[in-house]
Write a protein that holds these residues in place. Structure first.
Motif, short mmCIF file in Angstrom:
data_model
loop_
_atom_site.label_atom_id
_atom_site.label_comp_id
_atom_site.label_asym_id
_atom_site.label_seq_id
_atom_site.Cartn_x
_atom_site.Cartn_y
_atom_site.Cartn_z
N PHE A 141 0.83 -1.20 0.00
CA PHE A 141 0.00 0.00 0.00
C PHE A 141 0.86 1.25 0.00
CE2 PHE A 141 -2.03 3.44 2.43
CZ PHE A 141 -3.10 3.69 1.58
N ILE A 142 0.60 2.12 -0.97
CA ILE A 142 1.20 3.46 -1.02
C ILE A 142 0.03 4.42 -1.14
CG2 ILE A 142 2.64 5.07 -2.29
CD1 ILE A 142 4.29 2.73 -3.30
N PRO A 143 -0.11 5.36 -0.20
CA PRO A 143 -1.23 6.31 -0.29
C PRO A 143 -1.10 7.17 -1.55
CG PRO A 143 0.29 6.95 1.45
CD PRO A 143 0.77 5.63 0.92
N THR A 144 -2.23 7.58 -2.07
CA THR A 144 -2.23 8.43 -3.27
C THR A 144 -3.19 9.59 -3.08
OG1 THR A 144 -4.00 7.17 -4.30
CG2 THR A 144 -1.75 6.50 -4.81
N GLY A 145 -3.00 10.57 -3.91
CA GLY A 145 -3.89 11.71 -3.94
C GLY A 145 -4.30 11.98 -5.37
N CYS A 146 -3.41 12.59 -6.12
CA CYS A 146 -3.74 13.04 -7.48
C CYS A 146 -3.36 12.03 -8.57
CB CYS A 146 -3.05 14.37 -7.76
SG CYS A 146 -1.24 14.25 -7.86
N LEU A 147 -2.42 11.15 -8.30
CA LEU A 147 -1.87 10.20 -9.29
C LEU A 147 -1.21 10.90 -10.48
CD1 LEU A 147 -4.53 7.35 -9.29
CD2 LEU A 147 -2.25 7.32 -8.26
N MET A 148 -0.75 12.15 -10.25
CA MET A 148 -0.05 12.89 -11.29
C MET A 148 1.26 13.49 -10.79
SD MET A 148 -3.24 14.80 -13.25
CE MET A 148 -3.36 16.01 -11.97
#
Length: 77
Positions: free
Chosen positions: A31-38
């Motif tokens: 698991f790696i947290p994400t926000g925008c994926l950009m």
């Protein structure tokens, strides 16, 4: 094919150079947290232990040599 080792989970997987670190982690169950994926929000930032470089895993390709990825913990995310 190259090996990517994720710490502190100590999970090692084999993948193609150029695959995104985030995708490799997800496929390995890491698991790696994400926000925008950009790459803008830096929620998916990890440390490449071979050089201590901080990178956004969602936009960073796996290098052509084996690499160790240190997962970071940010309580904000």
């Amino acid at each position: 094919m190259v090996q990517v080792r994720f710490l502190p989970n100590d999970i090692t997987v084999t993948c193609e150079p150029g695959d995104l670190l985030y995708d490799v982690a997800t496929q390995a169950g890491v698991f790696i947290p994400t926000g925008c994926l950009m790459g803008s929000c830096h929620a998916c930032e990890v440390e490449l232990s071979d050089g201590g470089e901080l990178v956004c895993s969602c936009i960073t390709p796996v290098p052509s040599t084996s690499v160790t990825v240190q997962l970071l913990s940010d309580p904000t995310w």
